[in-house]
Motif scaffolding. Structure first.
Motif, PDB file in Angstrom:
ATOM      1  N   GLY A 127       1.210  -1.385   0.161  1.00 36.49           N
ATOM      2  CA  GLY A 127       0.420   0.349  -0.194  1.00 36.49           C
ATOM      3  C   GLY A 127       0.612   1.237  -0.392  1.00 36.49           C
ATOM      4  N   ARG A 128       0.536   2.575   0.396  1.00 34.32           N
ATOM      5  CA  ARG A 128       1.430   3.836   0.459  1.00 34.32           C
ATOM      6  C   ARG A 128       0.926   4.414   1.822  1.00 34.32           C
ATOM      7  N   ASP A 129       2.190   4.511   1.838  1.00 38.47           N
ATOM      8  CA  ASP A 129       2.201   5.657   3.195  1.00 38.47           C
ATOM      9  C   ASP A 129       1.456   6.547   3.721  1.00 38.47           C
ATOM     10  N   ARG A 130       1.828   7.804   5.305  1.00 37.94           N
ATOM     11  CA  ARG A 130       1.475   8.364   4.839  1.00 37.94           C
ATOM     12  C   ARG A 130       1.058   9.861   3.636  1.00 37.94           C
ATOM     13  N   PHE A 131       2.402   9.618   3.484  1.00 37.05           N
ATOM     14  CA  PHE A 131       2.717  10.734   2.532  1.00 37.05           C
ATOM     15  C   PHE A 131       2.433  10.434   1.048  1.00 37.05           C
ATOM     16  N   ALA A 132       2.113   9.116   0.903  1.00 40.04           N
ATOM     17  CA  ALA A 132       1.408   8.032  -0.431  1.00 40.04           C
ATOM     18  C   ALA A 132       2.253   8.048  -1.070  1.00 40.04           C
ATOM     19  N   ARG A 133       3.758   8.003  -0.528  1.00 35.68           N
ATOM     20  CA  ARG A 133       4.522   7.140  -0.788  1.00 35.68           C
ATOM     21  C   ARG A 133       4.476   5.494  -1.130  1.00 35.68           C
ATOM     22  N   PRO A 134       4.867   4.624  -1.908  1.00 35.43           N
ATOM     23  CA  PRO A 134       4.392   3.233  -1.428  1.00 35.43           C
ATOM     24  C   PRO A 134       5.185   3.049  -0.409  1.00 35.43           C
ATOM     25  N   LEU A 135       5.009   1.633  -0.037  1.00 36.39           N
ATOM     26  CA  LEU A 135       5.036   0.939   1.429  1.00 36.39           C
ATOM     27  C   LEU A 135       5.668   0.076   0.928  1.00 36.39           C
ATOM     28  N   TRP A 136       7.419  -0.594   1.064  1.00 29.66           N
ATOM     29  CA  TRP A 136       7.375  -2.252   0.444  1.00 29.66           C
ATOM     30  C   TRP A 136       7.829  -2.797   1.726  1.00 29.66           C
ATOM     31  N   LEU A 137       7.928  -4.071   1.851  1.00 30.36           N
ATOM     32  CA  LEU A 137       7.693  -5.101   2.860  1.00 30.36           C
ATOM     33  C   LEU A 137       8.066  -6.292   2.425  1.00 30.36           C
ATOM     34  N   ARG A 138       8.756  -7.090   3.494  1.00 27.91           N
ATOM     35  CA  ARG A 138       8.684  -8.181   3.521  1.00 27.91           C
ATOM     36  C   ARG A 138       7.551  -9.102   2.971  1.00 27.91           C
ATOM     37  N   ARG A 139       7.268  -9.757   2.336  1.00 27.88           N
ATOM     38  CA  ARG A 139       5.925  -9.935   2.053  1.00 27.88           C
ATOM     39  C   ARG A 139       5.223 -10.656   2.912  1.00 27.88           C
ATOM     40  N   GLY A 140       5.656 -11.912   4.123  1.00 26.29           N
ATOM     41  CA  GLY A 140       4.784 -11.445   5.552  1.00 26.29           C
ATOM     42  C   GLY A 140       4.254 -10.621   6.492  1.00 26.29           C
ATOM     43  N   ALA A 141       5.370  -9.595   6.133  1.00 28.33           N
ATOM     44  CA  ALA A 141       5.259  -8.168   7.058  1.00 28.33           C
ATOM     45  C   ALA A 141       4.091  -7.472   6.423  1.00 28.33           C
ATOM     46  N   ALA A 142       4.161  -7.606   4.506  1.00 30.48           N
ATOM     47  CA  ALA A 142       3.223  -7.273   4.033  1.00 30.48           C
ATOM     48  C   ALA A 142       1.537  -7.335   4.657  1.00 30.48           C
ATOM     49  N   HIS A 143       1.820  -8.896   4.552  1.00 29.86           N
ATOM     50  CA  HIS A 143       0.311  -9.598   4.742  1.00 29.86           C
ATOM     51  C   HIS A 143      -0.065  -8.960   6.096  1.00 29.86           C
ATOM     52  N   ALA A 144       0.982  -9.380   7.026  1.00 33.18           N
ATOM     53  CA  ALA A 144       0.520  -9.041   8.230  1.00 33.18           C
ATOM     54  C   ALA A 144      -0.697  -7.030   8.701  1.00 33.18           C
ATOM     55  N   TRP A 145       0.462  -6.460   8.209  1.00 35.40           N
ATOM     56  CA  TRP A 145       0.451  -5.233   8.254  1.00 35.40           C
ATOM     57  C   TRP A 145      -1.103  -4.857   7.665  1.00 35.40           C
ATOM     58  N   ARG A 146      -1.448  -5.449   6.632  1.00 36.16           N
ATOM     59  CA  ARG A 146      -3.033  -4.992   5.811  1.00 36.16           C
ATOM     60  C   ARG A 146      -3.894  -5.644   6.918  1.00 36.16           C
ATOM     61  N   ARG A 147      -3.528  -6.612   7.352  1.00 38.22           N
ATOM     62  CA  ARG A 147      -4.439  -7.642   8.415  1.00 38.22           C
ATOM     63  C   ARG A 147      -4.382  -6.975   9.512  1.00 38.22           C
ATOM     64  N   LEU A 148      -3.492  -6.585  10.362  1.00 38.52           N
ATOM     65  CA  LEU A 148      -4.102  -5.375  11.128  1.00 38.52           C
ATOM     66  C   LEU A 148      -4.181  -4.179  11.243  1.00 38.52           C
ATOM     67  N   ARG A 149      -4.333  -2.788  10.342  1.00 37.26           N
ATOM     68  CA  ARG A 149      -4.434  -2.417   9.608  1.00 37.26           C
ATOM     69  C   ARG A 149      -6.501  -2.593   9.766  1.00 37.26           C
ATOM     70  N   ARG A 150      -6.345  -4.100   8.859  1.00 39.80           N
ATOM     71  CA  ARG A 150      -8.024  -4.133   8.699  1.00 39.80           C
ATOM     72  C   ARG A 150      -8.427  -4.280  10.688  1.00 39.80           C
ATOM     73  N   HIS A 151      -8.079  -5.001  11.273  1.00 43.55           N
ATOM     74  CA  HIS A 151      -8.755  -5.238  12.674  1.00 43.55           C
ATOM     75  C   HIS A 151      -8.392  -4.122  13.779  1.00 43.55           C
ATOM     76  N   ALA A 152      -7.774  -3.502  13.237  1.00 48.11           N
ATOM     77  CA  ALA A 152      -8.004  -2.156  14.121  1.00 48.11           C
ATOM     78  C   ALA A 152      -9.403  -1.124  13.482  1.00 48.11           C
ATOM     79  N   ALA A 153      -9.025  -0.919  12.232  1.00 41.03           N
ATOM     80  CA  ALA A 153     -10.409  -0.643  11.885  1.00 41.03           C
ATOM     81  C   ALA A 153     -11.858  -1.043  12.114  1.00 41.03           C
ATOM     82  N   ILE A 154     -11.944  -2.197  11.958  1.00 38.77           N
ATOM     83  CA  ILE A 154     -13.271  -2.722  12.921  1.00 38.77           C
ATOM     84  C   ILE A 154     -13.004  -2.402  13.849  1.00 38.77           C
ATOM     85  N   ASP A 155     -12.515  -2.016  14.928  1.00 36.68           N
ATOM     86  CA  ASP A 155     -12.169  -1.858  16.274  1.00 36.68           C
ATOM     87  C   ASP A 155     -12.349  -0.433  16.422  1.00 36.68           C
ATOM     88  N   GLY A 156     -12.646   0.494  15.239  1.00 38.47           N
ATOM     89  CA  GLY A 156     -12.407   1.689  15.372  1.00 38.47           C
ATOM     90  C   GLY A 156     -11.494   2.537  15.141  1.00 38.47           C
TER      91      GLY A 156
END
Length: 261
Positions: A127-156
């Motif tokens: 995805g992109r960071d706060r400054f609209a720059r591409p965000l690069w991570l290892r594959r596992g970390a990238a998937h985990a970040w997306r899951r973490l962010r979705r979980h947080a959004a569900i909790d408001g």
């Protein structure tokens, strides 16, 4: 729209970026990027060196073949069509960076307890960071970040990334810019790890923020986002790297979280 998750192919001196994720720096760049699939980008200063399209390689600098790392970068791009096995980059160039700063890797590691972090050869678009720059991570970390962010959004809770992967050369640039402003290496080391010793090099670390809070400042610990991370980040493999009074001599960083799987 990009149909597949883009990859950053990471050589020792040159990164190979998907052209669609780069910003044009002028009309000439815009025309070339529109036709390109990939761009060779010098890690040290971000200079675009060449575009790659169905027609071949188009040089953007004089004497492209003499640029350090070009042959390796083009080989990485050829391997992408096959099964590219991710690996860690060798660390020989890193010792030159440390020598430039007057640092010895073994002594610094012993003094801080920090480990050398090699750069991955392949990084995934997260995805992109706060400054609209591409965000690069290892594959596992990238998937985990997306899951973490979705979980947080569900909790408001709204989370955003401040930064992810950074190269050894980029970390050296941080030191050089701060030295140019009059800071000593010892002063910089209380805030920034020496090149090669930052978890950001590994593609597993994220600086995390929340909208409305300034980036990478201690007051992040007073936000609901930080409280939520303390409770839930571990479920997704993320851990706070530099708590108060950590043994590494790094200042307290409530925003810095590392994925350990």
């Amino acid at each position: 729209m990009l149909r597949t998750a883009p990859l950053l192919l990471n050589g020792a001196e040159i990164e190979i970026w998907p052209a669609a994720l780069l910003r044009a720096r002028g009309n000439t760049d815009a025309r070339l990027l529109a036709q390109a699939t990939h761009v060779l980008r010098r890690k040290r200063d971000g200079r675009y060196l060449a575009t790659v399209s169905a027609r071949g390689v188009h040089s953007l600098v004089p004497r492209l073949p003499s640029e350090p790392g070009v042959a390796q970068a083009l080989q990485l791009l050829d391997q992408r069509a096959q099964t590219l096995e991710p690996h860690l980059q060798p660390l020989h160039a890193l010792h030159q960076y440390l020598h430039h700063l007057g640092l010895d890797a073994d002594r610094y590691a012993a003094d801080t307890g920090l480990s050398l972090e090699a750069e991955p050869s392949v990084l995934h678009f997260a995805g992109r960071d706060r400054f609209a720059r591409p965000l690069w991570l290892r594959r596992g970390a990238a998937h985990a970040w997306r899951r973490l962010r979705r979980h947080a959004a569900i909790d408001g809770i709204a989370l955003d990334a401040i930064s992810g992967y950074r190269s050894h050369a980029y970390q050296l640039g941080i030191f050089e810019r701060k030295q140019a402003r009059g800071q000593s290496v010892d002063q910089i080391l209380t805030v920034n790890a020496a090149p090669g010793f930052s978890e950001h090099h590994s593609g597993r670390a994220l600086d995390i923020g929340t909208p409305g809070a300034p980036p990478a400042e201690e007051q992040f610990e007073t936000t609901a986002a930080f409280a939520w991370l303390q409770t839930h980040a571990g479920q997704h493999g993320f851990h706070l790297s530099y708590p108060r009074d950590n043994p590494h001599g790094i200042v307290y960083e409530p925003w810095h979280w590392c994925w350990r799987g």
